[in-house]
Write a protein that holds these residues in place. Structure first.
Motif: not given
Length: 257
Positions: A2-22
């Motif tokens: 089955q091919l389905i879709s759903f809508d996923l959301q949040s007030n904020f998000g942070f998917f960290r890029k590993p190449e960024t510094n501390n």
């Protein structure tokens, strides 16, 4: 299947890029497949990271799931961002001194997630059931546990579909991000993937590019990256794209990888 879709959301998000510094950390703009697998694993109660150098249970059991991603309520593919500063005073984390860090955080990210579900596989069958009933075993979040994610069970849609069979002269609309397999230009006779030269819409045309994780390099235990594209142009030479699926009722296409 089955091919389905759903809508996923949040007030904020942070998917960290590993190449960024501390001191200044940057987020991917788009949710990517490894992060999304973690959310899907949480929905059905699969374990996360438990030991350094080992893949989490959710990745081992869901890595073969075919996924497509499309941003919603965006600005030409982009979400607004705001810097959030943190002060970490935990001694074992910063050798007894205050550690200041800043994260460029997404505001109100929302995505339509396409899944090709194989109901013969128990974990995928359970995932479909939980999505349709709005239930989750663990709390899903967008990169940080304070950024709780949710979906409305009414947003779960099912599609009639076929694996796309295109000729080289047909231009098609692609609803999802897709992998840029060659140089992409406009009005080019030699480009493997090209944007439609004529624009006939009230929308402003745009092209969005981002290099995103699509999985893990198991030898190096780090992200495997691909250049991804999202656009409201119709795409020429789309027959060169792999894993392209035709949503027959909508007459639109998505790439699932």
């Amino acid at each position: 299947m089955q091919l389905i879709s759903f809508d996923l959301q949040s007030n904020f998000g942070f998917f960290r890029k590993p190449e960024t510094n501390n001191t200044l950390n940057v987020s991917y703009n788009m949710i990517h497949k490894p992060a999304l697998l973690g959310i899907l694993g949480a929905i059905i109660g699969l374990a996360g990271y438990r030991k350094k150098g080992e893949l989490p249970e959710y990745y081992e059991k869901l890595a073969d799931l075919k996924i497509g991603i499309s941003p919603l309520d965006h600005d030409n593919g982009n979400f607004s961002k705001t810097p959030i500063k943190y002060s970490n005073t935990v001694g074992y984390a910063n050798k007894g001194t205050n550690f200041l860090t800043e994260e460029l955080t997404l505001i109100s990210p929302k995505y339509r997630v396409y899944l090709l579900i194989d109901e013969a596989i128990e974990t995928q069958r359970r995932l479909l059931r939980n999505l349709e009933t709005g239930n989750s075993e663990f709390i899903p979040y967008f990169g940080k546990n304070e950024f709780t994610a949710w979906w409305d069970k009414q947003s779960v849609l099912k599609y009639n579909y076929t694996l796309a069979e295109l000729n080289r002269h047909k231009s098609v609309p692609i609803l999802s991000l897709f992998v840029k397999n060659q140089n992409i230009t406009k009005n080019s006779e030699v480009a493997e993937v090209d944007f439609l030269s004529e624009w006939e819409s009230d929308e402003n045309p745009f092209m969005y590019f981002e290099r995103l994780p699509v999985g893990f390099n198991l030898d190096l235990m780090q992200y495997q990256l691909e250049e991804m594209v999202f656009s409201n142009y119709e795409i020429k030479n789309a027959h060169t794209l792999q894993n392209l699926y035709h949503l027959t009722t909508e007459n639109r296409y998505v790439q699932l990888h």
